[in-house]
Design an enzyme around this catalytic site. Structure first.
Site, PDB file in Angstrom:
ATOM      1  N   CYS A 134       0.506  -1.252   0.422  1.00  0.00           N
ATOM      2  CA  CYS A 134       0.163  -0.626   0.156  1.00  0.00           C
ATOM      3  C   CYS A 134       1.173   1.140  -0.674  1.00  0.00           C
ATOM      4  O   CYS A 134       2.327   0.965   0.010  1.00  0.00           O
ATOM      5  CB  CYS A 134      -1.394   0.455   1.252  1.00  0.00           C
ATOM      6  SG  CYS A 134       0.469   0.375   3.269  1.00  0.00           S
ATOM      7  N   ALA A 190       3.125   1.596   2.720  1.00  0.00           N
ATOM      8  CA  ALA A 190       4.672   1.208   2.675  1.00  0.00           C
ATOM      9  C   ALA A 190       5.087   1.627   2.029  1.00  0.00           C
ATOM     10  O   ALA A 190       6.999   1.576   1.800  1.00  0.00           O
ATOM     11  CB  ALA A 190       4.295  -0.585   2.315  1.00  0.00           C
ATOM     12  N   ARG A 207      13.861  -2.651   5.910  1.00  0.00           N
ATOM     13  CA  ARG A 207      13.129  -3.979   4.759  1.00  0.00           C
ATOM     14  C   ARG A 207      14.963  -4.531   4.647  1.00  0.00           C
ATOM     15  O   ARG A 207      15.573  -4.788   2.842  1.00  0.00           O
ATOM     16  CB  ARG A 207      13.381  -3.806   3.304  1.00  0.00           C
ATOM     17  CG  ARG A 207      13.685  -2.700   3.412  1.00  0.00           C
ATOM     18  CD  ARG A 207      12.553  -2.045   1.596  1.00  0.00           C
ATOM     19  NE  ARG A 207      12.958  -1.524   0.719  1.00  0.00           N
ATOM     20  CZ  ARG A 207      13.039   0.264   0.919  1.00  0.00           C
ATOM     21  NH1 ARG A 207      13.268   0.280   1.655  1.00  0.00           N
ATOM     22  NH2 ARG A 207      13.634   0.479  -0.671  1.00  0.00           N
ATOM     23  N   HIS A 254       5.421   6.748  -3.129  1.00  0.00           N
ATOM     24  CA  HIS A 254       6.765   6.313  -3.694  1.00  0.00           C
ATOM     25  C   HIS A 254       6.380   8.336  -3.689  1.00  0.00           C
ATOM     26  O   HIS A 254       7.539   9.000  -3.173  1.00  0.00           O
ATOM     27  CB  HIS A 254       7.511   5.621  -4.215  1.00  0.00           C
ATOM     28  CG  HIS A 254       6.827   4.507  -4.100  1.00  0.00           C
ATOM     29  ND1 HIS A 254       7.056   3.519  -5.383  1.00  0.00           N
ATOM     30  CD2 HIS A 254       7.587   3.750  -3.666  1.00  0.00           C
ATOM     31  CE1 HIS A 254       7.882   2.169  -5.101  1.00  0.00           C
ATOM     32  NE2 HIS A 254       7.979   2.744  -4.028  1.00  0.00           N
TER      33      HIS A 254
HETATM   34 FE1  CFM Z   1      12.737   0.614  -5.885  1.00  0.00          FE
HETATM   35 FE2  CFM Z   1      11.714  -1.923  -6.606  1.00  0.00          FE
HETATM   36 FE3  CFM Z   1      10.671  -0.726  -4.919  1.00  0.00          FE
HETATM   37 FE4  CFM Z   1      13.519  -0.691  -4.058  1.00  0.00          FE
HETATM   38 FE5  CFM Z   1      12.439  -3.030  -3.149  1.00  0.00          FE
HETATM   39 FE6  CFM Z   1      11.317  -3.287  -4.696  1.00  0.00          FE
HETATM   40 FE7  CFM Z   1       9.915  -2.638  -3.216  1.00  0.00          FE
HETATM   41 MO1  CFM Z   1      10.541  -4.793  -2.603  1.00  0.00          MO
HETATM   42  S1  CFM Z   1      14.069  -1.221  -6.596  1.00  0.00           S
HETATM   43  S2  CFM Z   1      12.334   0.614  -4.018  1.00  0.00           S
HETATM   44  S3  CFM Z   1      14.457  -1.722  -2.628  1.00  0.00           S
HETATM   45  S4  CFM Z   1      10.914  -0.490  -6.659  1.00  0.00           S
HETATM   46  S5  CFM Z   1      12.379  -4.251  -3.058  1.00  0.00           S
HETATM   47  S6  CFM Z   1      11.451  -4.302  -7.213  1.00  0.00           S
HETATM   48  S7  CFM Z   1       9.074  -3.893  -4.019  1.00  0.00           S
HETATM   49  S8  CFM Z   1      10.976  -2.838  -1.080  1.00  0.00           S
HETATM   50  S9  CFM Z   1       9.215  -0.379  -3.219  1.00  0.00           S
END
Ligand code: CFM
Length: 481
Positions: A61, A64, A95, A194
Site C-alpha cells: 500500500c 508501505a 527491509r 513513493h
Molecule cells: Fe525500487 Fe524496487 Fe521499490 Fe526498491 Fe525494494 Fe522492490 Fe519495493 Mo521490495 S528497487 S524501491 S528496494 S521499486 S525490492 S523492485 S518492491 S521494497 S518499493
C-alpha cells in the site's frame, strides 16, 4: 512442460485466464502478454491499475511505499507510524536497509514508533496526541535530526491537520517535522506512496531550505539516489563511484541523513538507481536546482561497465581515463573470475522473476551474464515507463504479467517448472513446498549486497546455491500427498 515457443506461451496464458469468471478474465487478460520481437517501445500490458477485488495481489500500500521504502531508511530521523498500532508493528525493523550508527541514540532506522490510535482518537481527532508524541520523542531522543509522520488510513479519513501540527512543532524543536499523507487507501499500490513521499521531500526538505552539510562544491560531487542499501547495496555501489574518482556527497535514502538529503541539491549529477521510487524528486531537482540526473544499473558486469562509462561521460577526461583503467585492469578480471566459476553451473537454467517496480529489468542482464534465461517476469506496481525500459532485456518468448495474482503465480510455476523463482517472502514458502528453488529478490534472503563488484560474486553464489541445491528435488508438496 517447459515453454519454448511463442504459441505455447500464449496458449498457457489463455489456459490460466479460462479459470477466471468472465469479468475477471476480461480485466486480467490486459495484464498478460508474450513479448513481441522488435517491439521495443511498448510491451502492451496494462499497468498501474486497481487490482481486482477477491484476487490475491502481491502488492503493498501507499504507507508501505512511503514509510517502508522512501522515508524509513533516513537514519537520523524518527519515523512515526501515525494511526493504529498494526501498520507500524507489522513493518517493524527494516527491509534490510542497513545503516551505521547507534540505534536509539543517533540512528533510528530499526525502531517502531507509533501514536497507537484508540477509538477516542478516531472520534475526537489525534492532533493533540501527535503533539505530545513529538514532545516525548524530542525528550527521549535529543540527537535525532528530524521527524517524519507517516499517515495510516484513519488519519486521512478523520480530517486531522497534521500539517499544522508539523509546522508548529518544527518551529518549537528547531528540526524538520515532515507530514506525509501516505494513507494506505491512496492509489492502487505502494507506487503512489513513493510519489507522495517524494512530494513531501520537495515541500518539507528542499522547499524549506533544510541546511546541507557540504560547504564547498567540488567538480566531481555526485549524489547516489534511490539506492536503499538493502544488505549493503549502496555501500557496494559507492565504492565503485569513489574508485572512479567521484565524490559521493549524498546517499538517499539507504543509510542517509537529513543533511545528506539536503546535499543532493548541491551535486553536479544525480545518479538514480531505482527510477520507479524516486524519479519524481530527481525531476524536481533538475527543474529547480538544475542538477541533471541519469539512471544506472550496478547489477552484473555487463550493466556495471556500461553504467560506469555512462556516468564517466558526464565528467572530464581524467575521470573517463580512470574509469577505463579501473574496468580493464581491476574489475574485468575480478568479475570474469566469478563468471568462470559459476557460468558452467548455471548456463541454460530458466527463472521466473517477479519483483516490485525496478529489479526485474535490473537483474535480468545480471542473470544473462551467468547464462540464465528469464521465462516470465513483470512488476507488482510498475508503470508503462517501467515496462518500456524492460523490453530491451526480454526475449521473444518471455511471458510478461503485470500485478500477478497468487493464483496465477501458482499456475505458472506448475506449468513452466522454472529452475528458480525470484520473488518476495509471501511467495517463498508456497514455492519451496512445491519443490521449486526460490530466492527472495526484495530482501536478498538474509544475504547481499548484490550491487557492485563484491555483490556480483554473492549474487552468483546464492543463485547457484538455490538452483543447484539438491534438497528441492526431494520435496513433495504436502498438498499432493
Ligand atoms: Fe525500487 Fe524496487 Fe521499490 Fe526498491 Fe525494494 Fe522492490 Fe519495493 Mo521490495 S528497487 S524501491 S528496494 S521499486 S525490492 S523492485 S518492491 S521494497 S518499493
Amino acid at each position: 512442460m517447459s515453454v519454448v515457443d511463442k504459441e505455447q506461451s500464449q496458449a498457457l496464458i489463455e489456459e490460466i485466464l479460462q479459470e477466471y469468471p468472465e469479468k475477471a478474465l476480461k480485466s486480467r487478460k490486459k495484464h498478460m502478454t508474450v513479448v513481441e520481437p522488435g517491439a521495443d517501445e511498448k510491451c502492451g500490458v496494462s499497468s498501474n491499475r486497481k487490482s481486482i477485488p477477491g484476487v490475491m495481489t502481491i502488492r503493498g500500500c501507499a504507507y508501505a511505499g512511503s514509510k517502508g521504502v522512501v522515508w524509513g531508511p533516513v537514519k537520523d530521523m524518527l519515523t512515526i507510524s501515525h494511526g493504529p498500532v498494526g501498520c507500524g508493528q507489522y513493518s517493524w525493523a527494516t527491509r534490510r536497509n542497513y545503516y551505521t550508527g547507534i540505534t536509539g541514540v543517533d540512528s533510528f532506522g530499526a525502531m517502531q514508533i507509533t501514536s497507537d490510535f484508540q477509538e477516542r482518537d478516531i472520534v475526537f481527532g489525534g492532533d493533540k496526541k501527535l503533539e505530545k508524541l513529538v514532545d516525548e520523542l524530542e525528550e527521549m531522543f535529543p540527537l535525532s535530526r528530524g521527524i517524519s509522520i507517516q499517515s495510516e488510513c484513519p488519519i486521512g479519513l478523520i480530517g486531522d491537520d497534521i500539517e499544522a501540527v508539523s509546522r508548529k512543532k518544527a518551529e518549537e524543536i528547531g528540526k524538520p517535522v515532515v507530514p506525509v499523507r501516505c494513507e494506505g487507501f491512496r492509489g492502487v499500490s505502494q507506487s503512489l506512496g513513493h510519489h507522495i513521499a517524494n512530494d513531501a521531500l520537495r515541500d518539507w526538505i528542499y522547499e524549506k531550505d533544510v541546511p546541507a552539510s557540504v560547504q564547498e562544491a567540488g567538480p566531481y560531487d555526485v549524489a547516489l539516489m534511490a539506492d536503499y542499501n538493502i544488505g549493503g547495496d549502496a555501500w557496494s555501489s559507492r565504492r565503485i563511484l569513489e574508485e572512479m574518482g567521484l565524490n559521493v556527497i549524498s546517499q538517499s535514502t539507504g543509510d542517509s541523513t537529513v543533511a545528506e538529503l539536503a546535499n543532493t541539491a548541491k551535486a553536479k549529477l544525480v545518479l538514480l538507481h531505482c527510477y520507479r521510487s524516486m524519479n519524481y524528486i530527481a525531476r524536481y531537482l533538475e527543474e529547480k536546482h538544475s542538477v541533471p540526473w541519469t539512471e544506472f544499473n550496478f547489477f552484473g558486469p555487463t550493466q556495471i561497465f556500461k553504467s560506469m562509462r555512462k556516468i564517466a561521460s558526464y565528467f572530464d577526461e581524467s575521470i573517463q581515463k580512470r574509469t577505463e583503467e579501473l574496468i580493464e585492469n581491476k574489475y574485468k578480471p575480478l568479475l570474469q573470475s566469478v563468471v568462470d566459476k559459476y557460468k558452467s553451473r548455471l548456463e541454460g537454467k530458466k527463472v521466473m522473476l517477479y519483483v516490485g517496480g525496478l529489479r526485474p529489468r535490473h537483474t535480468i542482464p545480471c542473470f544473462k551474464d551467468l547464462g540464465v534465461e528469464v521465462m516470465l517476469t513483470g512488476y507488482e506496481f510498475g508503470h508503462g515507463d517501467d515496462y518500456q525500459r524492460t523490453m530491451e532485456y526480454l526475449d521473444d518468448t518471455t511471458i510478461v504479467v503485470d500485478d500477478m495474482s497468487e493464483f496465477e503465480m501458482e499456475k505458472f510455476l506448475s506449468k513452466l517448472k522454472p529452475d528458480l523463482f525470484g520473488s518476495g517472502v509471501k511467495e517463498k514458502y508456497q514455492c519451496q513446498k512445491a519443490g521449486v528453488p526460490f530466492r527472495q529478490m526484495h530482501s536478498w534472503d538474509y544475504s547481499g549486497p548484490y550491487h557492485g563488484i563484491e555483490g556480483f560474486a554473492i549474487f552468483a553464489r546464492d543463485m547457484d546455491m538455490a538452483i543447484n541445491g539438491q534438497v528441492w528435488k526431494h520435496i513433495k508438496a504436502p498438498w499432493k500427498s
